[in-house]
Structures are given as C-alpha cells and as structure tokens.
Design a protein around this motif. Structure first.
Motif, PDB file in Angstrom:
ATOM      1  N   ASP A  21      18.596 -16.868 -25.700  1.00 43.36           N
ATOM      2  CA  ASP A  21      19.444 -16.476 -24.577  1.00 43.36           C
ATOM      3  C   ASP A  21      18.953 -15.184 -23.925  1.00 43.36           C
ATOM      4  O   ASP A  21      18.968 -15.044 -22.695  1.00 43.36           O
ATOM      5  CB  ASP A  21      20.888 -16.310 -25.044  1.00 43.36           C
ATOM      6  CG  ASP A  21      21.536 -17.632 -25.455  1.00 43.36           C
ATOM      7  OD1 ASP A  21      21.021 -18.696 -25.059  1.00 43.36           O
ATOM      8  OD2 ASP A  21      22.558 -17.588 -26.175  1.00 43.36           O
ATOM      9  N   VAL A  22      18.529 -14.223 -24.739  1.00 46.23           N
ATOM     10  CA  VAL A  22      17.983 -12.963 -24.207  1.00 46.23           C
ATOM     11  C   VAL A  22      16.758 -13.252 -23.345  1.00 46.23           C
ATOM     12  O   VAL A  22      16.612 -12.715 -22.234  1.00 46.23           O
ATOM     13  CB  VAL A  22      17.622 -11.996 -25.358  1.00 46.23           C
ATOM     14  CG1 VAL A  22      16.773 -10.832 -24.845  1.00 46.23           C
ATOM     15  CG2 VAL A  22      18.878 -11.475 -26.028  1.00 46.23           C
ATOM     16  N   ALA A  23      15.865 -14.100 -23.851  1.00 43.88           N
ATOM     17  CA  ALA A  23      14.644 -14.428 -23.118  1.00 43.88           C
ATOM     18  C   ALA A  23      14.951 -15.121 -21.797  1.00 43.88           C
ATOM     19  O   ALA A  23      14.384 -14.776 -20.754  1.00 43.88           O
ATOM     20  CB  ALA A  23      13.736 -15.305 -23.981  1.00 43.88           C
ATOM     21  N   VAL A  24      15.870 -16.083 -21.821  1.00 48.72           N
ATOM     22  CA  VAL A  24      16.209 -16.823 -20.604  1.00 48.72           C
ATOM     23  C   VAL A  24      16.795 -15.889 -19.552  1.00 48.72           C
ATOM     24  O   VAL A  24      16.404 -15.927 -18.372  1.00 48.72           O
ATOM     25  CB  VAL A  24      17.193 -17.965 -20.925  1.00 48.72           C
ATOM     26  CG1 VAL A  24      17.758 -18.571 -19.633  1.00 48.72           C
ATOM     27  CG2 VAL A  24      16.507 -19.044 -21.755  1.00 48.72           C
ATOM     28  N   ARG A  25      17.717 -15.026 -19.975  1.00 47.56           N
ATOM     29  CA  ARG A  25      18.334 -14.098 -19.010  1.00 47.56           C
ATOM     30  C   ARG A  25      17.293 -13.176 -18.387  1.00 47.56           C
ATOM     31  O   ARG A  25      17.319 -12.927 -17.166  1.00 47.56           O
ATOM     32  CB  ARG A  25      19.436 -13.296 -19.693  1.00 47.56           C
ATOM     33  CG  ARG A  25      20.700 -14.083 -19.977  1.00 47.56           C
ATOM     34  CD  ARG A  25      21.859 -13.176 -20.314  1.00 47.56           C
ATOM     35  NE  ARG A  25      21.620 -12.425 -21.543  1.00 47.56           N
ATOM     36  CZ  ARG A  25      22.012 -12.837 -22.754  1.00 47.56           C
ATOM     37  NH1 ARG A  25      22.636 -14.000 -22.891  1.00 47.56           N
ATOM     38  NH2 ARG A  25      21.768 -12.106 -23.821  1.00 47.56           N
ATOM     39  N   GLN A  26      16.383 -12.637 -19.202  1.00 47.10           N
ATOM     40  CA  GLN A  26      15.394 -11.715 -18.672  1.00 47.10           C
ATOM     41  C   GLN A  26      14.415 -12.408 -17.733  1.00 47.10           C
ATOM     42  O   GLN A  26      14.082 -11.889 -16.660  1.00 47.10           O
ATOM     43  CB  GLN A  26      14.624 -11.049 -19.819  1.00 47.10           C
ATOM     44  CG  GLN A  26      13.664  -9.960 -19.354  1.00 47.10           C
ATOM     45  CD  GLN A  26      14.398  -8.823 -18.671  1.00 47.10           C
ATOM     46  OE1 GLN A  26      15.373  -8.298 -19.211  1.00 47.10           O
ATOM     47  NE2 GLN A  26      13.945  -8.437 -17.479  1.00 47.10           N
ATOM     48  N   LEU A  27      13.959 -13.578 -18.126  1.00 45.31           N
ATOM     49  CA  LEU A  27      13.024 -14.310 -17.281  1.00 45.31           C
ATOM     50  C   LEU A  27      13.647 -14.648 -15.929  1.00 45.31           C
ATOM     51  O   LEU A  27      12.999 -14.504 -14.876  1.00 45.31           O
ATOM     52  CB  LEU A  27      12.578 -15.587 -17.993  1.00 45.31           C
ATOM     53  CG  LEU A  27      11.633 -15.392 -19.190  1.00 45.31           C
ATOM     54  CD1 LEU A  27      11.547 -16.672 -20.008  1.00 45.31           C
ATOM     55  CD2 LEU A  27      10.248 -14.968 -18.724  1.00 45.31           C
ATOM     56  N   ARG A  28      14.892 -15.085 -15.943  1.00 45.69           N
ATOM     57  CA  ARG A  28      15.550 -15.423 -14.680  1.00 45.69           C
ATOM     58  C   ARG A  28      15.836 -14.173 -13.854  1.00 45.69           C
ATOM     59  O   ARG A  28      15.706 -14.201 -12.623  1.00 45.69           O
ATOM     60  CB  ARG A  28      16.837 -16.201 -14.961  1.00 45.69           C
ATOM     61  CG  ARG A  28      16.537 -17.633 -15.416  1.00 45.69           C
ATOM     62  CD  ARG A  28      17.769 -18.418 -15.782  1.00 45.69           C
ATOM     63  NE  ARG A  28      17.430 -19.822 -16.060  1.00 45.69           N
ATOM     64  CZ  ARG A  28      18.184 -20.656 -16.736  1.00 45.69           C
ATOM     65  NH1 ARG A  28      19.356 -20.255 -17.224  1.00 45.69           N
ATOM     66  NH2 ARG A  28      17.795 -21.898 -16.942  1.00 45.69           N
TER      67      ARG A  28
END
Length: 252
Positions: A21-28
């Motif tokens: 979830d952390v990765a997805v939020r940052q990438l977006r």
C-alpha cells in the motif's frame, strides 16, 4: 512510468500488504500509472498444467506452452497477466520470504505467465535471454519481508547471504527474461517490527519508489556480451577480483 505490482500474501493487513500500500500510494503520488495483481485476492491458480493451453497436442509441456502462446489458446488469466507485463515499464514483486523463496502462489504466477515463446525460447524458438528478450528494457525489483535478523543472512550468517538466496529470482527469472534488475528492498526482523520502526521503513520505501526510474541496476553479464564461451561458461579472467559463486556473473 507504468508500474505493475505483483503481490502475494494471504492477509491484507500483513506487513507485506502494508508495504504494498505504501508503494502504490507513493508511485501514484509521483504520477505513475499502477496496476496491482493481488494473487490471493484473485484466487490465482498456482499449478501449471495442460488446462492452461487449450487444445494443444504437443507432448513436451514446455513447448506446449509456446504453441498455446503462439496460437492464442492460453487461458484468459495467463493472457491478462502477459498483457500487464507488456504494458509495464517496471515490475515490483512484493512477498514474504518463505522457506528461502517466494510463496508458492507467486512461483505459480511465474510458472504460468512466463511461458515459452513469450518470456523465453526453446525448441528452435529464437527468443533471446539473460539481458535480452521481449521483456528487455523493463525494470524489476523485489520488496521482501524477512523474518530473521540481518546478520543471519550475511556472508557468515547461518542462512547464507541474502543475495545468494535471491539470485534464482533476480538472475534466473527476472534477468533471464531480459529485465533490468534493481537492488531489492529488504525488511529484516519483521517479527519484531513495531510501529515506530515501520514508520522508518515506510519512509525508506517511499524514497526507493520515488527513485525507481533512476536506480542503477545490478550489472549482470548479458549472455550475448562476449563474457561466456559457447557452452555458456564464463571465460577465464573475466571475473571481478575475489568473485566466486553467483558473484561471477556480476560484472566488475
């Protein structure tokens, strides 16, 4: 960039799920397009079998997957994942280290999706490998939760160097299919990870995701780079000073 995240953990509220979830939020937040393949949530079939291929008469299982890919008879779930890989500029695999490797459901994703003719060649199929091929130019990175402490996964650690444990994935799967392999993001001692430390880990992961397009890949030697003889054995004198084992296949 287009980023495909392949995620494997049976509990959405796990550390691996939180890291995803952390990765997805940052990438977006950084403007990237992200797709997530959540293997447990989608009930991914892990076992590769002949039902994946449709009406293919080829007896050799590996070659049969290539025939099915060529003829368009692969099962829809496999074709959907292959289309995601072709769409992606970067692939991030999120998983916990179980028995020195990826969970079986993720290995099943590898077994079923990276078919002959699509990700590699055999039986006369002219698909290059080790640094070349259909998936060349894509970046790939692992985000791995490791239960044990870091010293036990070092050169003198009882579990062996973590780089050696991950070599079959880094070199034998990702680089074999042509992708540029980035250094993994590892979280050790996860059994004892508390909220304050998770905040630090999440900060580090956000930074790593922000740098995804710029990170230097591991300098694995390409098969066609002139370092290997006709039997694919490293030529004498090509190794970096002091290199042994898997380290022989990383250029100095």
């Amino acid at each position: 960039m287009n980023v495909l995240i392949v995620y494997a953990h049976p509990k959405p509220d796990s550390l691996t799920g939180a890291l995803k979830d952390v990765a997805v939020r940052q990438l977006r937040a950084d403007g990237h397009d992200v797709r997530v393949t959540d293997l447990y949530a989608m009930g991914w079939k892990a076992a590769a079998d002949t039902e994946d291929f449709g009406a293919v008469e080829e007896a050799n299982f590996m070659l049969a997957s290539g025939v099915a890919y060529r003829d368009g008879t692969l099962s829809p779930d496999i074709r959907a994942e292959q289309e995601k890989l072709l769409w992606a500029d970067a692939v991030v695999l999120h998983f916990p280290l179980w028995w020195f490797g990826m969970p079986a459901i993720m290995k099943g994703w590898v077994d079923r999706v990276l078919t002959c003719g699509f990700a590699y060649g055999a039986g006369g199929e002219a698909v290059p490998r080790y640094g070349a091929g259909v998936l060349a130019g894509r970046r790939a990175m692992l985000v791995v939760a490791v239960g044990g402490k870091q010293p036990s996964y070092s050169d003198r650690g009882i579990n062996g160097p973590v780089e050696d444990l991950l070599f079959p994935i880094h070199h034998g799967i990702l680089y074999y299919t042509g992708m540029d392999v980035l250094r993994p993001f590892l979280v050790h001692d996860t059994i004892r990870l508390d909220s304050p430390r998770f905040g630090d880990v999440a900060l580090d992961l956000r930074q790593r995701m922000s740098e995804l397009a710029r990170l230097e890949p591991i300098r694995y030697r390409p098969q066609a780079g002139g370092d290997y003889d006709r039997s694919l054995r490293l030529e004498p004198g090509r190794e970096a000073r002091g290199a042994t084992g898997f380290g022989l296949h990383v250029a100095s």
